[in-house]
Design an enzyme around this catalytic site. Structure first.
Site, PDB file in Angstrom:
ATOM      1  N   CYS A  73      -7.804 -10.809   0.308  1.00  0.00           N
ATOM      2  CA  CYS A  73      -7.923 -10.430   1.720  1.00  0.00           C
ATOM      3  C   CYS A  73      -8.055 -11.662   2.612  1.00  0.00           C
ATOM      4  O   CYS A  73      -8.990 -12.452   2.457  1.00  0.00           O
ATOM      5  CB  CYS A  73      -9.123  -9.510   1.932  1.00  0.00           C
ATOM      6  SG  CYS A  73      -9.289  -9.073   3.669  1.00  0.00           S
ATOM      7  N   LYS A 125      -4.236   1.076  14.842  1.00  0.00           N
ATOM      8  CA  LYS A 125      -4.200   2.030  13.731  1.00  0.00           C
ATOM      9  C   LYS A 125      -4.859   3.352  14.117  1.00  0.00           C
ATOM     10  O   LYS A 125      -5.780   3.376  14.964  1.00  0.00           O
ATOM     11  CB  LYS A 125      -4.877   1.435  12.505  1.00  0.00           C
ATOM     12  CG  LYS A 125      -6.303   0.993  12.765  1.00  0.00           C
ATOM     13  CD  LYS A 125      -6.974   0.474  11.501  1.00  0.00           C
ATOM     14  CE  LYS A 125      -6.622  -0.947  11.174  1.00  0.00           C
ATOM     15  NZ  LYS A 125      -7.453  -1.567  10.134  1.00  0.00           N
ATOM     16  N   ARG A 164      -2.109   6.401   9.786  1.00  0.00           N
ATOM     17  CA  ARG A 164      -2.259   5.851   8.429  1.00  0.00           C
ATOM     18  C   ARG A 164      -2.350   6.969   7.399  1.00  0.00           C
ATOM     19  O   ARG A 164      -2.347   8.148   7.742  1.00  0.00           O
ATOM     20  CB  ARG A 164      -3.530   5.023   8.373  1.00  0.00           C
ATOM     21  CG  ARG A 164      -3.555   3.847   9.302  1.00  0.00           C
ATOM     22  CD  ARG A 164      -2.582   2.801   8.811  1.00  0.00           C
ATOM     23  NE  ARG A 164      -2.736   1.552   9.535  1.00  0.00           N
ATOM     24  CZ  ARG A 164      -3.502   0.539   9.153  1.00  0.00           C
ATOM     25  NH1 ARG A 164      -4.260   0.627   8.080  1.00  0.00           N
ATOM     26  NH2 ARG A 164      -3.532  -0.577   9.848  1.00  0.00           N
ATOM     27  N   ARG A 224       0.850  -1.194   0.000  1.00  0.00           N
ATOM     28  CA  ARG A 224       0.000   0.000   0.000  1.00  0.00           C
ATOM     29  C   ARG A 224       0.889   1.249   0.000  1.00  0.00           C
ATOM     30  O   ARG A 224       1.789   1.380   0.832  1.00  0.00           O
ATOM     31  CB  ARG A 224      -0.895  -0.024   1.229  1.00  0.00           C
ATOM     32  CG  ARG A 224      -1.973   1.010   1.224  1.00  0.00           C
ATOM     33  CD  ARG A 224      -2.832   0.887   2.473  1.00  0.00           C
ATOM     34  NE  ARG A 224      -3.712  -0.271   2.473  1.00  0.00           N
ATOM     35  CZ  ARG A 224      -4.295  -0.766   3.571  1.00  0.00           C
ATOM     36  NH1 ARG A 224      -4.090  -0.211   4.744  1.00  0.00           N
ATOM     37  NH2 ARG A 224      -5.094  -1.809   3.486  1.00  0.00           N
ATOM     38  N   CYS A 230     -16.502  -8.541   5.036  1.00  0.00           N
ATOM     39  CA  CYS A 230     -16.542  -8.969   6.443  1.00  0.00           C
ATOM     40  C   CYS A 230     -16.924  -7.753   7.279  1.00  0.00           C
ATOM     41  O   CYS A 230     -17.003  -6.643   6.755  1.00  0.00           O
ATOM     42  CB  CYS A 230     -15.185  -9.556   6.873  1.00  0.00           C
ATOM     43  SG  CYS A 230     -13.967  -8.318   7.332  1.00  0.00           S
ATOM     44  N   CYS A 267     -14.253  -2.063   5.543  1.00  0.00           N
ATOM     45  CA  CYS A 267     -13.276  -1.255   4.800  1.00  0.00           C
ATOM     46  C   CYS A 267     -13.931  -0.358   3.748  1.00  0.00           C
ATOM     47  O   CYS A 267     -13.290   0.572   3.257  1.00  0.00           O
ATOM     48  CB  CYS A 267     -12.240  -2.157   4.149  1.00  0.00           C
ATOM     49  SG  CYS A 267     -11.286  -3.103   5.357  1.00  0.00           S
ATOM     50  N   LYS A 317      -6.405   6.966  12.227  1.00  0.00           N
ATOM     51  CA  LYS A 317      -6.715   7.518  10.900  1.00  0.00           C
ATOM     52  C   LYS A 317      -7.118   8.984  10.976  1.00  0.00           C
ATOM     53  O   LYS A 317      -7.968   9.349  11.795  1.00  0.00           O
ATOM     54  CB  LYS A 317      -7.832   6.692  10.266  1.00  0.00           C
ATOM     55  CG  LYS A 317      -7.408   5.238  10.050  1.00  0.00           C
ATOM     56  CD  LYS A 317      -8.471   4.428   9.361  1.00  0.00           C
ATOM     57  CE  LYS A 317      -7.922   3.049   8.980  1.00  0.00           C
ATOM     58  NZ  LYS A 317      -8.942   2.197   8.355  1.00  0.00           N
TER      59      LYS A 317
HETATM   60 FE1  SRM Z   1      -9.289  -2.136   5.844  1.00  0.00          FE
HETATM   61  C1  SRM Z   1      -7.964  -4.760   7.469  1.00  0.00           C
HETATM   62  C2  SRM Z   1      -8.271  -3.444   2.957  1.00  0.00           C
HETATM   63  C3  SRM Z   1      -9.947   0.797   4.395  1.00  0.00           C
HETATM   64  C4  SRM Z   1     -11.183  -1.210   8.541  1.00  0.00           C
HETATM   65  N1  SRM Z   1      -8.233  -3.812   5.324  1.00  0.00           N
HETATM   66  C5  SRM Z   1      -7.741  -4.760   6.213  1.00  0.00           C
HETATM   67  C6  SRM Z   1      -6.838  -5.737   5.455  1.00  0.00           C
HETATM   68  C7  SRM Z   1      -5.453  -5.219   5.505  1.00  0.00           C
HETATM   69  C8  SRM Z   1      -6.937  -7.203   5.885  1.00  0.00           C
HETATM   70  C9  SRM Z   1      -5.940  -7.711   6.867  1.00  0.00           C
HETATM   71  O1  SRM Z   1      -5.757  -7.103   7.948  1.00  0.00           O
HETATM   72  O2  SRM Z   1      -5.349  -8.744   6.584  1.00  0.00           O
HETATM   73  C10 SRM Z   1      -7.431  -5.593   4.027  1.00  0.00           C
HETATM   74  C11 SRM Z   1      -6.506  -5.930   2.857  1.00  0.00           C
HETATM   75  C12 SRM Z   1      -7.300  -6.484   1.712  1.00  0.00           C
HETATM   76  C13 SRM Z   1      -6.567  -6.572   0.429  1.00  0.00           C
HETATM   77  O3  SRM Z   1      -6.416  -7.701  -0.097  1.00  0.00           O
HETATM   78  O4  SRM Z   1      -6.181  -5.548  -0.106  1.00  0.00           O
HETATM   79  C14 SRM Z   1      -7.994  -4.194   4.094  1.00  0.00           C
HETATM   80  N2  SRM Z   1      -9.019  -1.423   4.059  1.00  0.00           N
HETATM   81  C15 SRM Z   1      -8.672  -2.146   2.961  1.00  0.00           C
HETATM   82  C16 SRM Z   1      -8.840  -1.348   1.698  1.00  0.00           C
HETATM   83  C17 SRM Z   1      -7.823  -1.677   0.628  1.00  0.00           C
HETATM   84  C18 SRM Z   1     -10.269  -1.569   1.190  1.00  0.00           C
HETATM   85  C19 SRM Z   1     -10.521  -1.104  -0.221  1.00  0.00           C
HETATM   86  O5  SRM Z   1     -11.100  -1.904  -0.928  1.00  0.00           O
HETATM   87  O6  SRM Z   1     -10.177   0.009  -0.577  1.00  0.00           O
HETATM   88  C20 SRM Z   1      -8.763   0.075   2.276  1.00  0.00           C
HETATM   89  C21 SRM Z   1      -7.364   0.606   2.333  1.00  0.00           C
HETATM   90  C22 SRM Z   1      -7.345   2.009   2.858  1.00  0.00           C
HETATM   91  C23 SRM Z   1      -6.010   2.676   2.811  1.00  0.00           C
HETATM   92  O7  SRM Z   1      -5.638   3.105   1.722  1.00  0.00           O
HETATM   93  O8  SRM Z   1      -5.375   2.796   3.866  1.00  0.00           O
HETATM   94  C24 SRM Z   1      -9.273  -0.170   3.689  1.00  0.00           C
HETATM   95  N3  SRM Z   1     -10.288  -0.478   6.419  1.00  0.00           N
HETATM   96  C25 SRM Z   1     -10.535   0.590   5.624  1.00  0.00           C
HETATM   97  C26 SRM Z   1     -11.528   1.435   6.220  1.00  0.00           C
HETATM   98  C27 SRM Z   1     -12.102   2.709   5.611  1.00  0.00           C
HETATM   99  C28 SRM Z   1     -11.413   3.954   6.090  1.00  0.00           C
HETATM  100  O9  SRM Z   1     -10.425   3.876   6.815  1.00  0.00           O
HETATM  101  O10 SRM Z   1     -11.888   5.026   5.749  1.00  0.00           O
HETATM  102  C29 SRM Z   1     -11.887   0.830   7.409  1.00  0.00           C
HETATM  103  C30 SRM Z   1     -13.012   1.320   8.365  1.00  0.00           C
HETATM  104  C31 SRM Z   1     -12.586   2.444   9.226  1.00  0.00           C
HETATM  105  C32 SRM Z   1     -11.908   1.932  10.448  1.00  0.00           C
HETATM  106  O11 SRM Z   1     -10.703   1.871  10.462  1.00  0.00           O
HETATM  107  O12 SRM Z   1     -12.625   1.559  11.398  1.00  0.00           O
HETATM  108  C33 SRM Z   1     -11.101  -0.370   7.539  1.00  0.00           C
HETATM  109  N4  SRM Z   1      -9.484  -2.879   7.764  1.00  0.00           N
HETATM  110  C34 SRM Z   1     -10.354  -2.391   8.696  1.00  0.00           C
HETATM  111  C35 SRM Z   1     -10.305  -3.240   9.851  1.00  0.00           C
HETATM  112  C36 SRM Z   1     -11.139  -3.056  11.149  1.00  0.00           C
HETATM  113  C37 SRM Z   1     -10.447  -2.133  12.085  1.00  0.00           C
HETATM  114  C38 SRM Z   1     -11.085  -2.084  13.437  1.00  0.00           C
HETATM  115  O13 SRM Z   1     -10.702  -1.212  14.225  1.00  0.00           O
HETATM  116  O14 SRM Z   1     -11.931  -2.891  13.759  1.00  0.00           O
HETATM  117  C39 SRM Z   1      -9.385  -4.257   9.561  1.00  0.00           C
HETATM  118  C40 SRM Z   1      -8.973  -5.418  10.466  1.00  0.00           C
HETATM  119  C41 SRM Z   1      -8.037  -5.017  11.549  1.00  0.00           C
HETATM  120  O15 SRM Z   1      -7.447  -3.940  11.556  1.00  0.00           O
HETATM  121  O16 SRM Z   1      -7.886  -5.839  12.454  1.00  0.00           O
HETATM  122  C42 SRM Z   1      -8.903  -4.007   8.236  1.00  0.00           C
HETATM  123 FE1  SF4 Z   2     -11.039  -7.634   3.844  1.00  0.00          FE
HETATM  124 FE2  SF4 Z   2     -11.649  -5.224   4.748  1.00  0.00          FE
HETATM  125 FE3  SF4 Z   2     -13.211  -6.354   2.987  1.00  0.00          FE
HETATM  126 FE4  SF4 Z   2     -13.081  -7.336   5.465  1.00  0.00          FE
HETATM  127  S1  SF4 Z   2     -13.890  -5.390   4.890  1.00  0.00           S
HETATM  128  S2  SF4 Z   2     -13.105  -8.490   3.540  1.00  0.00           S
HETATM  129  S3  SF4 Z   2     -10.918  -6.901   5.971  1.00  0.00           S
HETATM  130  S4  SF4 Z   2     -11.054  -5.781   2.645  1.00  0.00           S
END
Ligand code: SRM
Ligand code: SF4
Length: 571
Positions: free
Chosen positions: A442, A220, A157, A88, A481, A485, A222
């Site tokens: 993912c 994390k 982030r 990323r 899930c 995200c 944000k």
């Molecule tokens: Fe996310 C984890 C993809 C935005 C909440 N997210 C993941 C992981 C890295 C899975 C992992 O931990 O193994 C995913 C990788 C998938 C892949 O194959 O690429 C993933 N998140 C993404 C992206 C790529 C989704 C997308 O389709 O665009 C976004 C990348 C953003 C970036 O450029 O940094 C992405 N993730 C978000 C957002 C939206 C936002 O931030 O505005 C959220 C919700 C806001 C938040 O943080 O609460 C989000 N991602 C999560 C979470 C849940 C966090 C939590 O506190 O519960 C996880 C899991 C974790 O952190 O344990 C996670």
């Molecule tokens: Fe993966 Fe995020 Fe989508 Fe869940 S919401 S399936 S962690 S990319």
């Protein structure tokens, strides 16, 4: 960031061995070095051999994954999983130059499976990168003045910023501020330079991480900047959201919103999405001090034992918003002013050609779910070759060709036309739809998202057409899930994956991202989802008030009960 801070994991009378395993791992990592450099040399496996290094690499913007489409087959054949990596990029506010675009494009073709993904936080992800492709990509990015530092991990982030240059006369000022905050808040360790660029380690008398200390943030963190009237970044979903406020002479400062986040877990009712609370206004000159103070409060009081309870929202709800606000003010050395008035009227992107106050033009190109396949890579490579402005990634996963002089518009149109993209032939619903990545990369996905939402949207388009609602903007967001995200818990129609083909369905979110939705069906498949939508959208067509948004209607009509606070989300 300020150097007067300390590592609270040591200071809060919490011995390290009483904290969670990730805290011990960070503490022992020598400021994110671990054994990553050695693991990269191991040719026996496609993975990074140490589980701790896999976690540490996230701080460097890299996730180890495996192809989930192949998992079963490889298990049957007694082969190790098809390991590959996601990288990323750190791209504050989503802005890059054509030269940087061309570099990203070339690296994706050489090492990233001929695809790039635009994320919901305005950056690029490479997928399908093999271990030996990691350094070439990171060094290639370095040549284009890009990096992946802190794109993931327990740190600040990627900083978001409203991207549409039309949104406000002081857009450039806010975008520059977002970049400054991003530079200010990223980790300062030299580990990244040593591991990825091969720099020698230099002894220094200064602390290596003056702000973060040895254990970084509990989780994390944000940050995002919104420019009313656009809430494209979903400011209420940020741990720290800044809402730009203008005055007669340009930018005055920012309303400060804290404690937003989406992630929850289905089987853990104590987890919930929460919208950020607006706590006051800070003038621009106090912005870095405010950022330090907010982050320091979370760094020092966030839960370091239970990662499911470690986001800032839980610290705020446990301690109380008033207490947290007072603590931020104490550390900032000044009280907040009262929040200033503002209004959001949209959170989507503007399409077609639009003019900016400086007499230039910009055009948004629709990218379904942010996936740049080879055809779109070819198209945008041709654009980048002739474009003299910037390329901007939107939080809705689209690309804006920005800063185009009047005389250059025809050339851009000709390129898009040559590739069949002269106009965006997509429905209003599709333009307002977002899906996360989910399968096959993912590791946390429970159901399809990016590969399924286009199909589902087609079926909902048919429902809308039947009810004369095709031009009605309705937000629909799908996540594979409950982590959310795609920020599904603030969509008018939200879907989160439970199992292959099964989703929770949510209704009632605010169109501008100002209200959480509520679950109306749990663990259901496409037939039930369509049945519910047919019924509720049919009622909306018949019973809505003039100008009433779909989400607002579902609440007024009593179809869903309004969620007033995140912690009541599960009621
Ligand atoms: Fe996310 C984890 C993809 C935005 C909440 N997210 C993941 C992981 C890295 C899975 C992992 O931990 O193994 C995913 C990788 C998938 C892949 O194959 O690429 C993933 N998140 C993404 C992206 C790529 C989704 C997308 O389709 O665009 C976004 C990348 C953003 C970036 O450029 O940094 C992405 N993730 C978000 C957002 C939206 C936002 O931030 O505005 C959220 C919700 C806001 C938040 O943080 O609460 C989000 N991602 C999560 C979470 C849940 C966090 C939590 O506190 O519960 C996880 C899991 C974790 O952190 O344990 C996670
Ligand atoms: Fe993966 Fe995020 Fe989508 Fe869940 S919401 S399936 S962690 S990319």
């Amino acid at each position: 960031m300020t150097t007067t801070t300390i590592d609270r994991s040591r200071d809060l009378s919490q011995p390290l061995d009483k904290l969670g395993p990730d805290e011990r791992m960070k503490d022992a990592s020598d400021y994110l070095r671990g054994m990553i450099a050695d693991g990269l040399l191991d040719r026996i496996t496609g993975a990074v051999p140490s589980a701790d290094d896999v976690k540490l690499m996230k701080f460097h913007g890299i996730y180890q994954q495996d192809d989930r489409d192949l998992r079963e087959e490889r298990r049957r054949q007694k082969l190790e999983p098809a390991y590959q990596f996601m990288i990323r990029v750190r791209l504050p506010g989503g802005v890059c130059t054509p030269a940087q675009w061309l570099k990203l494009d070339a690296l994706a073709r050489a090492h990233g499976g001929e695809t790039l993904r635009i994320t919901t936080r305005q950056t690029f992800q490479f997928h399908w990168v093999l271990k030996h492709g990691l350094r070439p990509i990171i060094r290639g990015l370095h040549e284009a003045l890009l990096d992946t530092v802190a794109a993931c991990g327990d740190d600040s982030r990627g900083v978001m910023c409203t991207v549409d240059p039309q949104a406000s006369a002081f857009h450039a000022e806010v975008a520059a501020t977002a970049k400054r905050v991003s530079d200010h808040a990223i980790p300062k360790t030299r580990a990244y330079h040593e591991i990825w660029y091969g720099d020698a380690r230099v002894a220094a008398s200064e602390p290596e991480e003056p702000f973060y200390g040895r254990t970084y943030m509990p989780r994390k963190f944000k940050i995002g900047f919104a420019l009313p009237p656009s809430n494209d970044i979903d400011v209420y979903a940020q741990d720290l959201g800044y809402i730009a406020i203008g005055g007669p002479d340009g930018l005055d400062g920012f309303n400060v919103a804290i404690g937003g986040s989406m992630g929850r877990t289905d089987q853990a009712p104590a987890t919930y999405p929460r919208l950020a609370s607006v706590i006051g206004f800070v003038p621009t000159e106090r912005l870095l001090a405010c950022t330090d103070a907010v982050m320091a409060v979370q760094r020092d009081y966030g839960d370091r034992k239970d990662r499911q309870h470690a986001r800032f929202k839980y610290t705020i709800d446990d301690k109380g918003l008033d207490w947290i606000k007072a603590e931020i003010e104490r550390r900032m050395g000044a009280p907040f002013e009262d929040p200033r008035a503002f209004a959001f009227t949209s959170n989507g992107d503007s399409y077609g050609w639009n003019a900016t106050p400086d007499g230039r033009h910009h055009r948004t190109v629709f990218i379904e779910n942010g996936r740049l396949d080879l055809k779109l890579l070819d198209t945008l490579r041709d654009v980048a070759r002739i474009h003299r402005g910037t390329l901007r990634l939107t939080p809705n996963q689209n690309v804006i060709i920005a800063g185009v002089a009047e005389d250059d518009r025809a050339g851009i149109d000709a390129v898009l036309g040559r590739h069949g993209l002269e106009i965006d032939r997509v429905s209003t619903l599709r333009r307002n739809a977002i899906a996360c990545v989910a399968f096959p990369t993912c590791g946390l996905a429970m159901a399809e998202s990016e590969r399924y939402l286009p199909h589902l949207v087609g079926k909902v388009e048919a429902i809308l057409a039947r009810h004369g609602l095709s031009d009605e903007p309705i937000t629909v967001r799908m996540s594979g899930c409950p982590n959310g995200c795609s920020r599904p818990y603030i969509a008018e129609i939200g879907l989160t994956g439970r199992a292959p083909g099964k989703y929770n369905l949510y209704l009632g979110g605010g169109f501008h991202g100002q209200r959480l939705n509520r679950m109306v069906r749990e663990n259901v498949g496409e037939p039930v989802i369509l049945e519910v939508l047919e019924d509720v959208l049919g009622r909306y067509a018949q019973e809505r008030l003039p100008g009433e948004r779909f989400g607002d209607f579902t609440i007024r009509a009593g179809i869903v009960r309004e969620v007033t606070e995140g912690r009541f989300f599960n009621d």
